[in-house]
Every structure is written in structure tokens, then in C-alpha cells.
Design an enzyme around this catalytic site. Structure first.
Site, mmCIF file in Angstrom:
data_model
loop_
_atom_site.group_PDB
_atom_site.id
_atom_site.type_symbol
_atom_site.label_atom_id
_atom_site.label_comp_id
_atom_site.label_asym_id
_atom_site.label_seq_id
_atom_site.Cartn_x
_atom_site.Cartn_y
_atom_site.Cartn_z
ATOM 1 N N THR A 1 31.721 -43.398 -1.060
ATOM 2 C CA THR A 1 31.818 -42.018 -1.521
ATOM 3 C C THR A 1 32.851 -41.849 -2.622
ATOM 4 O OG1 THR A 1 31.273 -41.393 0.747
ATOM 5 C CG2 THR A 1 32.005 -39.640 -0.695
ATOM 6 N N LYS B 1 36.213 -38.516 4.941
ATOM 7 C CA LYS B 1 35.982 -39.287 3.706
ATOM 8 C C LYS B 1 35.473 -38.392 2.578
ATOM 9 C CE LYS B 1 31.312 -39.303 3.812
ATOM 10 N NZ LYS B 1 30.328 -39.146 2.724
#
Length: 332
Positions: free
Chosen positions: A248, A191
């Protein structure tokens, strides 16, 4: 197992300090090991980590030390050092910590040199010890302030996992258990790479549709790689996969996303990194993930594009054009 009352944390950056605050809030006594003597002095003297997490008052149950032996009485050790330093750190601390004390890996990444997951790194460096992985959508500053957060706690031993969750968890820090350590680690590492890609798109002015597309197709890359390593789909759909990806890729609080934005706006990578105290793990995870994908014969076009921009001198506009010219294909 022995009740977990004393927790040692290796690494007093923003995340290690935030975990110390959460553990103290849960009623534990915490020893926070720091390499930097100014950080030790700041925490013990002013109840604040002025260097890495300024503005957060730390509980009196937290003490800091630069001496590894100070962690010798801990019932649980959290490893919160950057991913690329975890092997050396685990090896250094192995002699000071009983082999029966569980280690919780809190670093997100893949070792650049070996392509190993963090659990593989720790086992090689510190021997066969009880292990768990803590990952999920968390900004350190919010965890430290006691704002509501939920994380994945992955542990092959369910009894141990429940004990760790009870030791760290509270009303505003919510661990959810799984035994899929592989899935939790791949989600947490990849990620960061996708966040850099999303940041580049925003910095380049490509719009919110592009960000959504990167997040979704990036999630598909995470799933393909994780399943090839033996992980389970539901882990990637949980906090340590989809949850962490959403957070994120959605906020400039993210070190990886903000790095991508700066790259997209035209700043050189060396200048961005030189101006930062903190580590953006996606910079080193990108080539490691690409290498792992090639080893497993998994297609990772977004990760490959990020790696090319970061480490191979690829032009951002040309790289984006190449991604947009890929053949149309079924979504699944």
C-alpha cells in the site's frame, strides 16, 4: 460443515468484484449484490463491471442482483462494503441470511463513531454468527486478472477456516490461515493510514529514505496497537500486516497512497475525494485509530499526524517538522 459451492458477495465495488472473479476461478457459483442498478445491468449484460472494475471480463458463473434475497441460498457470504457502511449493511442482510452461514469480513477499517473493529461491528449488527476476516496485500485489478496474490484468512474456528480457504483458494489466490482475527484487522486498517503518510512524503519530495522510515516506524505503531488489543506479533509480521503495508505504501495503485501524494503536492482533501468514485479507507480510519490509541494509552505519532492533516486543518510542513523534531529514542 456443508460444502461451500455457492458464494454471495455483498458489495460490487472493485474489491467485491475481484473476489467474485477469484471465487469463480476456484469453481464456485457467485451471486454479487450491488446497490447500483447500472452495475447489476453491466455485469449481467456485458460480463463487466464497467463502473468499478473496467476492462475485466467476468466469468459466466458470476451473476449480479440488487435483491438481498438472492443471497439466501449461499453457503458463504463475503462482506465487501466500505468499512463505515458495514454496520448498516450487516444489519440489513441479517434477516435474509441463515444464522449458520459464515460471514467473511473483507472491509479494512475501524468504525469511526464507535472505534470498533469490523468483527465487533458485525457481531453487534448481525448477531453471533460464524465469522472470518480476509485481509492482505491485494490490488483488486490484479486479483481479478488472476495474477498471483496471497492473503491472510483469519478465523477462530480452524475447520471453518480450512473450508473457506478451500472454497476461495487456487493457484493464484493463496489464503494463509490464522486464528488471530484482531491482528489481521488492525494491520489491514492501520496500514491505510500509514500509506497516506507515505504518499504525503513522496508528494512533498522528501525522498525514498523518508518513505522507508514511515513504513518502518508505521509498522512499529501497528505492532504496539495490535499487541495492546491482544493480537500476536507474528500476525503483524505476515501478509495482513507487513505485507499489506509494503504494497500500500509502494504504488500509486493504492487509493490511500495516491491520496497522500496529492495532499503532499498541495491538493485540498475535498477536491481529491470529490474526484473519486472509490473510497480511501485511511481517511476515516485515521481518527478512529487515534481514538483507539488514546483509549489504550498507545503512542501513535504518525497516525496522529495524518489525522491532524486530514481533519484538524494542520499545515503539512509544520506537521512534518514536528515529527522530525521528536526526541531521539531507542528503536524498540
Amino acid at each position: 460443515m456443508t460444502s461451500i459451492e455457492k458464494i454471495g458477495i455483498v458489495g460490487a465495488g472493485a474489491w467485491g468484484t475481484a473476489l467474485a472473479a477469484a471465487a469463480a476461478r476456484a469453481g464456485r457459483t457467485v451471486t454479487l449484490w450491488a446497490r447500483e442498478q447500472d452495475v447489476v445491468a453491466s455485469i449481467n449484460g456485458t460480463r463487466e463491471n464497467a463502473r468499478f472494475l473496467p476492462g475485466i471480463a467476468l466469468d459466466a458463473a458470476i451473476t449480479a442482483s440488487g435483491d438481498a434475497t438472492a443471497l439466501g441460498s449461499a453457503n458463504l457470504i463475503l462482506l465487501a462494503t466500505p468499512a463505515q457502511h458495514l454496520r448498516a449493511t450487516a444489519a440489513d442482510f441479517a434477516g435474509h441470511i441463515s444464522g449458520t452461514v459464515p460471514l467473511v469480513i473483507c472491509a479494512k477499517g475501524v468504525e469511526l463513531e464507535s472505534g470498533a473493529l469490523m468483527s465487533e461491528v458485525v457481531r453487534e449488527a448481525a448477531g453471533d454468527r460464524p465469522l472470518a476476516v480476509l485481509s492482505g496485500p491485494t490490488f483488486a485489478h490484479e486479483v481479478a486478472r488472476g495474477l498471483p496474490s496471497a492473503v491472510t484468512l483469519a478465523c477462530a474456528d480452524n475447520v471453518l477456516g480450512e473450508a473457506i480457504a478451500a472454497a476461495l483458494g487456487g493457484a493464484t489466490f493463496r489464503p494463509y490461515l490464522t486464528d488471530d482475527m484482531t491482528g489481521a484487522q488492525i494491520g489491514g486498517a492501520l496500514k491505510n493510514v500509514m500509506a497516506i503518510a507515505a504518499g504525503i512524503a513522496i508528494g512533498r519530495g522528501l525522498g525514498e529514505n523518508a518513505r522507508a522510515a514511515i513504513m518502518t516506524r508505521g509498522f512499529a505503531e501497528m505492532v504496539r496497537l495490535a499487541l495492546a488489543k491482544g493480537a500476536r506479533l507474528e500476525t503483524l509480521a505476515g501478509l495482513s500486516g507487513l505485507g499489506d503495508l509494503v504494497l500500500t505504501c509502494s504504488s500509486v495503485q493504492s487509493r490511500n497512497f495516491s491520496l497522500g501524494v496529492a495532499l503532499g503536492e498541495g491538493a485540498p482533501l475535498a477536491d481529491i475525494l470529490g474526484a473519486r468514485e472509490s473510497v480511501a479507507e485511511g481517511v476515516t480510519s485515521a481518527p478512529a485509530m487515534v481514538a483507539l490509541g488514546k483509549k489504550l494509552a498507545i503512542d501513535l505519532p504518525i497516525a496522529e499526524a495524518v489525522d491532524a492533516v486530514l481533519h484538524q486543518g494542520a499545515d503539512i510542513s509544520e506537521t512534518i517538522a514536528a515529527l522530525l523534531s521528536r526526541p531521539f529514542r531507542p528503536e524498540f
